[in-house]
Scaffold this motif. Structure first.
Motif, PDB file in Angstrom:
ATOM      1  N   UNK A 110       8.718   9.236  -9.472  1.00 20.09           N
ATOM      2  CA  UNK A 110       8.408  10.227  -8.126  1.00 20.09           C
ATOM      3  C   UNK A 110       9.501  10.110  -7.106  1.00 20.09           C
ATOM      4  N   UNK A 111       9.945   8.725  -7.126  1.00 17.08           N
ATOM      5  CA  UNK A 111      10.888   8.316  -6.151  1.00 17.08           C
ATOM      6  C   UNK A 111      11.135   6.852  -6.190  1.00 17.08           C
ATOM      7  N   UNK A 112      11.665   6.296  -4.901  1.00 17.20           N
ATOM      8  CA  UNK A 112      11.826   5.001  -4.742  1.00 17.20           C
ATOM      9  C   UNK A 112      11.739   4.474  -3.273  1.00 17.20           C
ATOM     10  N   UNK A 113      11.137   3.180  -3.212  1.00 17.22           N
ATOM     11  CA  UNK A 113      10.860   2.690  -1.928  1.00 17.22           C
ATOM     12  C   UNK A 113      11.513   1.344  -1.744  1.00 17.22           C
ATOM     13  N   UNK A 114      12.204   0.742  -0.709  1.00 15.30           N
ATOM     14  CA  UNK A 114      12.559  -0.444  -0.456  1.00 15.30           C
ATOM     15  C   UNK A 114      12.027  -0.807   1.014  1.00 15.30           C
ATOM     16  N   UNK A 115      11.684  -2.034   1.026  1.00 14.93           N
ATOM     17  CA  UNK A 115      11.360  -2.491   2.626  1.00 14.93           C
ATOM     18  C   UNK A 115      11.547  -3.895   2.662  1.00 14.93           C
ATOM     19  N   UNK A 116      11.721  -4.205   3.808  1.00 14.67           N
ATOM     20  CA  UNK A 116      11.910  -5.926   4.046  1.00 14.67           C
ATOM     21  C   UNK A 116      10.955  -6.353   4.998  1.00 14.67           C
ATOM     22  N   UNK A 172      10.065  -9.783   7.305  1.00 13.33           N
ATOM     23  CA  UNK A 172      10.376 -11.291   7.610  1.00 13.33           C
ATOM     24  C   UNK A 172       9.361 -12.359   7.202  1.00 13.33           C
ATOM     25  N   UNK A 178       0.745  -1.275  -0.026  1.00 17.05           N
ATOM     26  CA  UNK A 178       0.058  -0.069   0.022  1.00 17.05           C
ATOM     27  C   UNK A 178       0.842   1.240   0.056  1.00 17.05           C
ATOM     28  N   UNK A 179       1.950   1.213   0.895  1.00 13.82           N
ATOM     29  CA  UNK A 179       2.799   2.498   0.770  1.00 13.82           C
ATOM     30  C   UNK A 179       3.467   2.666  -0.455  1.00 13.82           C
ATOM     31  N   UNK A 180       3.893   1.411  -1.033  1.00 16.80           N
ATOM     32  CA  UNK A 180       4.726   1.408  -2.350  1.00 16.80           C
ATOM     33  C   UNK A 180       3.701   2.047  -3.236  1.00 16.80           C
ATOM     34  N   UNK A 181       2.502   1.892  -3.418  1.00 18.93           N
ATOM     35  CA  UNK A 181       1.946   2.182  -4.474  1.00 18.93           C
ATOM     36  C   UNK A 181       1.688   4.008  -4.444  1.00 18.93           C
ATOM     37  N   UNK A 182       1.906   4.571  -3.500  1.00 15.33           N
ATOM     38  CA  UNK A 182       1.771   5.975  -3.596  1.00 15.33           C
ATOM     39  C   UNK A 182       2.859   6.527  -4.506  1.00 15.33           C
ATOM     40  N   UNK A 183       3.742   5.827  -4.847  1.00 19.43           N
ATOM     41  CA  UNK A 183       4.873   6.247  -5.875  1.00 19.43           C
ATOM     42  C   UNK A 183       4.490   6.039  -7.293  1.00 19.43           C
TER      43      UNK A 183
END
Lengths: 367, 367
Positions: free
Chosen positions: B299-305, B307, B268-273
């Motif tokens: 617009x920018x980039x996101x990455x997240x990990x 577990x 969901x967070x990623x889609x704002x880009x």
């Protein structure tokens, strides 16, 4: 620049400054929020050149600096982050890394140099009132400004201070709304016209609590609202406001006391027979003990009677139902008093002390 | 015709039949609600020729009769009446008077003769399930029908009954959603395709309570839903539904268990880009103990990990983030299991018992 703030503090501050970010502009820098951590506090600023907002943000500055970030993207990122501490860090190219738990966003920033800072305003003349009162007085008058920019003066509201009284007036050529507020102190005379947009936006960020105060400062060209670590600066509308006193006669031929809720519900029902853009009046007949309301349109007809207490003559008069609804909605009294002269003259809805006066012009109709 | 009903009963019934009133039509009679008090009960009917709804209304018939009233006007009048008893009375010209307390509305009615009554349907084959379950299964599958009318079959959902099991399937060419429900009884084999619009509208009027039941009847051309004094009749989509069994392989190379909330929030967070219409995939790298999600846009980039628990090979694969969000949103499990084969093959999100299966095709990306 590097700083950390809680997500909730960031979000609160972003929501405040978003109110002065223009939806469309030819100057891309105005679509940004300026994050200023160049001194010992963090401040967010936005400015659409007519209205500017600055708010302090609680947080820790690790490296001082300034960056301007696209307001829409920045606010969406903050909104969607987990509820935790957020780090905002810019590199030498103003590329900005926003980190929260395991989420990392990278967006490009702009130099703060191009940003239009808020104008410096001398803070001499000011008044103090509760945020609740300020928010209420805006709500109770803002509906009768003119939407049309043809007459700039009508798109604003008069704020007039005399002694310990604040008078707020709006008008659109068909009606006038007046509210008077008793302030705690006496102030020097002051008369300014505040843009309606400023008032609309400010009422969205006022807390609405009676114990929270707001200061209002006046200069020749600006009005400044200060409350909750936030400063809102707005240009004033130049020129002299309309002389309304001569329109406010207190003579009347008919005086009616009526239950506000019943009247409002009845007019609200009647309007469903009126399509958008169709200018059907509601026709009101005031008799001895009852007010009869009628509406006729292509869709159908309605009539309804409401009990009243009347003094003076019977009268048959027509109104734009929307104007009556707008005024009645913002009056808190259970019973309202309406004063009428004749079918061509304005009616007044006002209380005994005249703390509110709503003047509405009637419309012609064929009975 | 003359009848009285409480405002609340009228409103409830009007809201139900409004669901089958077409927004636009070339046949004005379809924009009406038929009020039928010609026998010993009051019934409201609406019909857009594909979907028809009939509901019984509690009330008293004083004079028997039938009238068709403009649905929009009638519903608005009912909505705005005081909370009291309402009298509906038609004269010989079908002019209709609606009276409630002191409010009187007069609108013109139409003859019921022109109205398209609901088709008569033989009620032989049927199943029974709770309104909760029916409403849920629609919500859990309706998002993956195709909006585009080019392939009519894709705008509907397969309802397949075998023994005591109801299987509901929707697909749009990029993904398949399957839900299986255990019914209380065994039923003969049945396979129909129900228009998506019918399911959307019916889910709005289902109570959503587990103790309220709904009966579903099937014929060759129609499906009929009966619940709470309401009958909904819909045409079926003709033809044979897609053969999906061959697409549902249970082989996999990688199996991942992941917290659903964390995965959903991250995507969901990623889609704002990603701007509307921009088809940026989310790129997922599945390693030994973590899933890394990345998105890159103008617009920018996101990455997240996040577990995970993993069995099998590492994999790098791209998806349309919306498709993952749609499926994850309707899964109630705290932990979901994802099965993958290779970056070109569909992934499956499914539970152990396969009571739900969400198949999603991956997209190409340049790493």
């Amino acid at each position: 620049m590097k700083l950390t703030c809680s997500k909730s503090n960031l979000l609160k501050s972003v929501n405040i400054v978003m109110k002065a970010v223009p939806a469309k502009t030819t100057m891309p820098i105005l679509e940004c929020i300026l994050i200023d951590a160049s001194a010992n506090e963090i401040k967010f600023t936005s400015n659409d050149m007519e209205l500017g907002i600055e708010t302090k943000v609680e947080g820790n500055i690790i490296d001082k600096g300034i960056v301007a970030l696209d307001a829409k993207i920045f606010s969406e990122i903050i909104r969607k982050l987990p509820d935790s501490d957020v780090t905002i860090e810019t590199d030498s190219n103003l590329q900005t890394l926003i980190t929260c738990e395991k989420a990392k966003f990278s967006i490009s920033g702009k130099s703060g140099e191009d940003f239009s800072y808020l104008p410096y305003v001398e803070k001499n003349d000011f008044i103090t009132l509760s945020q609740f009162t300020l928010k209420e007085v805006i709500r109770q008058t803002i509906f009768s400004i003119a939407a049309n920019e043809n007459n700039k003066m009508m798109t604003g509201e008069l704020f007039e201070i005399e002694g310990s009284r604040l008078k707020v007036v709006s008008l659109d050529g068909h009606r006038i709304s007046i509210r008077k507020i008793e302030l705690k102190n006496e102030y020097p005379k002051k008369k300014v016209v505040v843009p309606g947009k400023t008032l609309t936006e400010i009422s969205k960020i006022l807390s609405g609590e009676t114990e929270d105060m707001a200061d209002i400062f006046f200069t020749d060209n600006h009005i400044v609202f200060e409350f909750n670590n936030t400063v809102v600066v707005s240009r004033l509308i130049e020129g002299e406001y309309f002389r309304i006193d001569q329109m406010l006669s207190s003579d009347y031929e008919t005086k009616v006391e009526i239950n506000k809720r019943e009247l409002l519900d009845c007019i609200d029902r009647a309007t469903l027979l009126v399509k958008e853009g169709d200018k059907k009046p509601i026709i009101i007949h005031i008799g001895d003990e009852a007010m009869e309301l009628k509406i006729n349109s292509q869709i159908g007809s309605m009539d309804e009677e409401i009990d009243i207490r009347k003094e003076g003559k019977d009268i048959l008069i027509g109104f734009n139902p929307k104007f009556l609804i707008d005024a009645l909605r913002v009056i808190d009294d259970e019973t309202v008093t309406i004063y009428l002269v004749n079918p061509k003259a304005p009616c007044f809805i006002r209380d005994e002390e005249q703390s509110y006066i709503y003047l509405i012009l009637p419309v012609n109709f064929t009975a």
